[in-house]
Write an enzyme that holds these catalytic residues in place. Structure first.
Site, PDB file in Angstrom:
ATOM      1  N   ASP A 194       0.844  -1.184   0.000  1.00 42.65           N
ATOM      2  CA  ASP A 194       0.000   0.000   0.000  1.00 42.65           C
ATOM      3  C   ASP A 194       0.887   1.244   0.000  1.00 42.65           C
ATOM      4  OD1 ASP A 194      -2.416   1.293  -0.147  1.00 42.65           O
ATOM      5  OD2 ASP A 194      -2.773   1.292   2.001  1.00 42.65           O
TER       6      ASP A 194
ATOM      7  N   TYR B  14       1.119   5.664  -0.204  1.00 44.54           N
ATOM      8  CA  TYR B  14       0.643   6.796   0.626  1.00 44.54           C
ATOM      9  C   TYR B  14       0.839   8.009  -0.264  1.00 44.54           C
ATOM     10  CZ  TYR B  14       0.907   9.584   5.078  1.00 44.54           C
ATOM     11  OH  TYR B  14       0.723  10.462   6.133  1.00 44.54           O
TER      12      TYR B  14
ATOM     13  N   HIS C 131      -3.872  13.932   1.191  1.00 41.51           N
ATOM     14  CA  HIS C 131      -4.059  13.080   2.369  1.00 41.51           C
ATOM     15  C   HIS C 131      -2.834  13.125   3.278  1.00 41.51           C
ATOM     16  CE1 HIS C 131      -5.019   9.766   5.001  1.00 41.51           C
ATOM     17  NE2 HIS C 131      -3.924   9.139   4.616  1.00 41.51           N
TER      18      HIS C 131
ATOM     19  N   ARG D 259       1.448  16.553  13.223  1.00 39.01           N
ATOM     20  CA  ARG D 259       2.683  17.293  13.508  1.00 39.01           C
ATOM     21  C   ARG D 259       2.561  18.801  13.307  1.00 39.01           C
ATOM     22  NH1 ARG D 259       4.147  12.786  10.838  1.00 39.01           N
ATOM     23  NH2 ARG D 259       3.771  13.852   8.875  1.00 39.01           N
TER      24      ARG D 259
ATOM     25  N   GLU E 233     -10.385   4.018   4.545  1.00 36.19           N
ATOM     26  CA  GLU E 233      -9.531   4.780   3.644  1.00 36.19           C
ATOM     27  C   GLU E 233     -10.022   4.538   2.222  1.00 36.19           C
ATOM     28  OE1 GLU E 233      -5.314   4.083   4.405  1.00 36.19           O
ATOM     29  OE2 GLU E 233      -5.388   5.520   6.053  1.00 36.19           O
TER      30      GLU E 233
ATOM     31  N   GLU F 277      -9.602   4.282  -1.343  1.00 36.83           N
ATOM     32  CA  GLU F 277      -8.409   4.045  -2.158  1.00 36.83           C
ATOM     33  C   GLU F 277      -8.756   3.363  -3.481  1.00 36.83           C
ATOM     34  OE1 GLU F 277      -4.872   2.440  -0.503  1.00 36.83           O
ATOM     35  OE2 GLU F 277      -5.311   3.077   1.547  1.00 36.83           O
TER      36      GLU F 277
ATOM     37  N   ASP G 106      -9.085   0.479   2.691  1.00 37.36           N
ATOM     38  CA  ASP G 106      -8.028   0.025   3.605  1.00 37.36           C
ATOM     39  C   ASP G 106      -8.451   0.396   5.024  1.00 37.36           C
ATOM     40  OD1 ASP G 106      -5.584  -0.669   4.753  1.00 37.36           O
ATOM     41  OD2 ASP G 106      -4.705   1.290   4.314  1.00 37.36           O
TER      42      ASP G 106
ATOM     43  N   ARG H 278      -7.007   3.426  14.069  1.00 40.61           N
ATOM     44  CA  ARG H 278      -6.075   4.537  14.339  1.00 40.61           C
ATOM     45  C   ARG H 278      -5.448   4.486  15.723  1.00 40.61           C
ATOM     46  NH1 ARG H 278      -5.081   5.703   9.236  1.00 40.61           N
ATOM     47  NH2 ARG H 278      -6.931   6.402   8.124  1.00 40.61           N
TER      48      ARG H 278
ATOM     49  N   GLN I 220      -2.873   1.818  15.686  1.00 42.13           N
ATOM     50  CA  GLN I 220      -1.766   2.315  14.868  1.00 42.13           C
ATOM     51  C   GLN I 220      -0.859   3.268  15.640  1.00 42.13           C
ATOM     52  OE1 GLN I 220      -3.212   3.977  11.189  1.00 42.13           O
ATOM     53  NE2 GLN I 220      -1.186   4.526  10.406  1.00 42.13           N
TER      54      GLN I 220
ATOM     55  N   TYR J 217       3.006   1.778  15.857  1.00 39.23           N
ATOM     56  CA  TYR J 217       3.685   1.968  14.572  1.00 39.23           C
ATOM     57  C   TYR J 217       5.129   2.460  14.642  1.00 39.23           C
ATOM     58  CZ  TYR J 217       3.608   7.046  13.778  1.00 39.23           C
ATOM     59  OH  TYR J 217       3.854   8.388  13.821  1.00 39.23           O
TER      60      TYR J 217
ATOM     61  N   LYS K 274      -3.700  -2.349  10.359  1.00 36.35           N
ATOM     62  CA  LYS K 274      -4.086  -2.331   8.945  1.00 36.35           C
ATOM     63  C   LYS K 274      -4.372  -3.733   8.408  1.00 36.35           C
ATOM     64  CE  LYS K 274      -2.968   2.036   7.569  1.00 36.35           C
ATOM     65  NZ  LYS K 274      -3.792   2.874   6.677  1.00 36.35           N
TER      66      LYS K 274
ATOM     67  N   THR L 201      -9.016  -5.737   4.487  1.00 34.98           N
ATOM     68  CA  THR L 201      -8.890  -4.799   3.378  1.00 34.98           C
ATOM     69  C   THR L 201      -9.900  -5.251   2.329  1.00 34.98           C
ATOM     70  OG1 THR L 201      -6.518  -4.571   3.829  1.00 34.98           O
ATOM     71  CG2 THR L 201      -7.305  -3.762   1.692  1.00 34.98           C
TER      72      THR L 201
ATOM     73  N   THR M 261      -4.897   6.574   0.662  1.00 33.51           N
ATOM     74  CA  THR M 261      -6.133   7.348   0.735  1.00 33.51           C
ATOM     75  C   THR M 261      -6.109   8.491  -0.261  1.00 33.51           C
ATOM     76  OG1 THR M 261      -6.137   6.867   3.081  1.00 33.51           O
ATOM     77  CG2 THR M 261      -7.638   8.590   2.321  1.00 33.51           C
TER      78      THR M 261
ATOM     79  N   GLU N  73      -9.118  12.483   8.716  1.00 34.60           N
ATOM     80  CA  GLU N  73      -9.126  13.847   8.194  1.00 34.60           C
ATOM     81  C   GLU N  73     -10.476  14.520   8.446  1.00 34.60           C
ATOM     82  OE1 GLU N  73      -7.619  11.803   4.497  1.00 34.60           O
ATOM     83  OE2 GLU N  73      -7.107  13.871   4.006  1.00 34.60           O
TER      84      GLU N  73
END
Lengths: 424, 424
Positions: free
Chosen positions: B124, B126, B131, B140, B198, B200, B233, B237, B240, B244, B253, B257, B350, B370
């Site tokens: 997968d 990104y 996104h 961040r 997600e 996708e 997907d 969260r 994750q 992660y 994840k 799927t 995504t 989001e």
């Protein structure tokens, strides 16, 4: 004892009986076999003889190109087939008279080993406390060496199944995006400069697949371990450093993963069970495994340069150095309901041995990242190379493992690979 | 035009001809087919009739349980077989007289869709700038939203192939390690509280496998794209966030799927090519793809709660929103020499649409992360739920995609899944 003759310290005595897949120049079809002394018992050939009459497993299971059908049987089938093999290879077996038809010389140049299974999904864990700690100290310093999650779960990532190769397969040095100087903002596309090995063990999941949503406890999971193989998870450290934030290692790990050809079964490893690690803080109940154990199997890593005819000893580790048991790794993998299928493979992560007086035991480090302190502390490989940091073109890396039992050895064969120059 | 009748705006006209795998209550064996109007042309059945005489592809290719054999043929074979299908489904085809024997009602309750291929490796990416930027801002802040590598390479990770399921397969809310409160040091084992989708697209690699060490340029890679499918997907969260670091998403994840059943081919999408993204800074030469393009395919995401009979619109995105082309993703994947095999699947990541005046366009956001700003900004799903943040038990999520062509539509079918309660 077996009618097949071998010395007392042979790695493949009748107590071992590891499974593999082979072909010969005379018979190029790949087929399953069992190592016994310097021979391979050709299971496809055996299944076509009268000696198969007592087999608890249908002949069709071994008349295939790999071990997938056998791996997908139940643990009871593996056990009963092992009993059949022990009997038919025993000292007074009638097979002795027909041995020429079913025993293939294992070390002959005309005999070739192949991937024993078609790996469905491959997962690699990061389960050696010492390796995770050593790597963390080098990257983040001793205060933050371990990430907050490390002692609560077996950290792992999905790996690439397509590039798993059998011992003896050379591979090209990977080319990828790296930073020419650490402070650069713009990467270059260049051959990897920090090529590393990782001394690992992998295990193969067998038996029934789990359903989506089904969780396995460690004690349920343990029964699904079909066998163990030596593994080298080749790693491109400079590619890894640049690419791995935020989704983890990708191209830095997927250009080649080498496994040894022989799958050693838990039945053969019974005598080598040792206490698992103490878990402090205590693990969550879904990971708790009071009956859990590790295996004490000494592992050795040696390197041969292009200029040399002989291997030089580089590292001695042991399969016992995982903080989590293999059963705990499977239990964690299924915790969210991820389904697991027979012939899925999971790696232990690099196996490094405990430090001595808080200093890494150089001989016990399972990666060059640790051994050369990220390349900052060159070491002597042998008389020819006194400034070893990362792998060079032509270097061959060999992992071996032999457990010393009571009057016999259990060998894992060889996991070997050679670095070819980067593709132009 | 086809002898099969369908309205002008039908998603599966003769210009589409997507491939899938189906079974019927009467004939439970899974077999390949092609959607045409409200029917499936049963390729296994067709291959056993005299109409197959003109087929450029051997009958055995479709007399199997899935499309793997066809996907492994060469692009020229896919093209010639499409021409054969266009002819045999054409208005004056002699097949019309035998239609009952080879056309299966697609929407009948007795017709069931299955995974079209056995996915070998699943990766997968990104690759949606919007996104990645939106997620980065939330995690961040705007100054460091994109990681330094993002504009230089398509960030990706290896996913789990075993848990890829066909549209319509419900799955249990995953249970895993999460932090009860963000400041906690000790995790708990609990049902996921931040379950996300997600939106996708995935594409399927076909043709010859590459060899270990072989790199594909984007223009070589492009020919290997067999087709595209809608994909969800599903993501946990909270699991994750805890798991992660440092090796990327794993259990968060891999519990499920979902893909749509119909693989739409590049041949059908020719009219929908649009300019690719501008790359600033310029990409390294191995990724440079001057002839590259994206596809403009509007995608829609709708949610139905357990209390409702109808779907509520939640998001509108488009397949065009990847910063890297699919060909660049394959080229990058092969850069280190990682070998790629037919029936490998790769996801776009995504797909969110560009922001409006630096503010995310709420309707264009492809994830709840989001849309609900990490759960901090509930939104109205429909009259029944005004405080939507994350998915609840019983929620069904449906992704659809239809491109509007010149006088016809190209549909992608439905990618739908329902959240069941966590397993106790």
């Amino acid at each position: 004892m077996s009618f097949v003759q071998y010395p007392a310290d042979h790695p493949f005595p009748i107590q071992n009986l590891p499974y593999g897949v082979f072909s010969t120049d005379e018979q190029p079809a790949t087929r399953p076999g069992v190592a016994i002394g310097d021979y391979i018992l050709d299971l496809a050939a055996l299944s076509k003889t009268a000696h198969w009459a007592k087999s608890p497993v249908d002949a069709s299971v071994f008349q295939t190109a790999n071990l997938d059908a056998f791996v997908a049987l139940e643990p009871e089938d593996w056990a009963s087939f092992r009993a059949f093999l022990t009997d038919i290879l025993g000292p007074s077996s009638t097979l002795k008279a027909d041995a020429d038809a079913v025993l293939v010389p294992r070390t002959a140049k005309s005999t070739h080993m192949h991937l024993p299974i078609r790996v469905g999904d491959y997962t690699d864990f990061y389960a050696s406390y010492e390796h995770a700690f050593n790597a963390g100290v080098l990257i983040r310093g001793p205060e933050n060496a371990l990430q907050p999650n490390w002692k609560h779960l077996p950290v792992g990532y999905h790996g690439r199944a397509s590039s798993i190769v059998i011992s003896g397969t050379p591979f090209h040095r990977p080319t990828g995006q790296i930073l020419d100087k650490p402070t650069d903002k713009q990467p270059i596309f260049a051959p990897c400069r920090k090529l590393d090995y990782e001394l690992e063990t992998a295990f193969i999941y067998g038996g029934s697949p789990t359903k989506l949503g089904q969780r396995l406890s460690p004690s349920e999971a343990r029964k699904h371990i079909f066998g163990l193989v030596l593994m080298n998870d080749w790693s491109a450290r400079d590619i890894q450093t640049w690419e791995y934030v935020p989704l983890g290692p990708f191209l830095s790990k997927n250009f080649c993963t080498t496994i040894a050809p022989w799958i050693v079964t838990p039945a053969a490893l019974e005598p080598f069970k040792v206490k698992q690690y103490e878990h402090e803080p205590a693990l969550l109940p879904y990971l708790d495994d009071p009956e859990g154990y590790n295996y004490a199997i000494p592992l050795q890593l040696d390197i041969k340069t292009a200029e040399s005819d002989t291997y030089s000893h580089v590292a001695t580790s042991d399969m016992r150095h995982t903080y989590y048991t293999f059963a705990q790794m499977i239990a964690h993998h299924s915790a969210t309901g991820c389904n697991i299928r027979p012939s899925d493979m999971m790696g232990s992560g690099t196996l490094s041995v405990p430090s001595i007086d808080d200093a890494p035991n150089d001989d016990g480090l399972g990666s060059l990242l640790e051994r050369s302190r990220l390349g900052r502390k060159p070491f002597a490989l042998n008389d020819q190379r006194t400034d070893m940091t990362w792998l060079r073109d032509g270097d061959s890396v060999r992992i071996t493992g032999v457990a010393k039992g009571d009057g016999y050895n259990i060998g894992f064969g060889e996991c070997e690979g050679t670095v070819l120059p980067a593709v132009a």
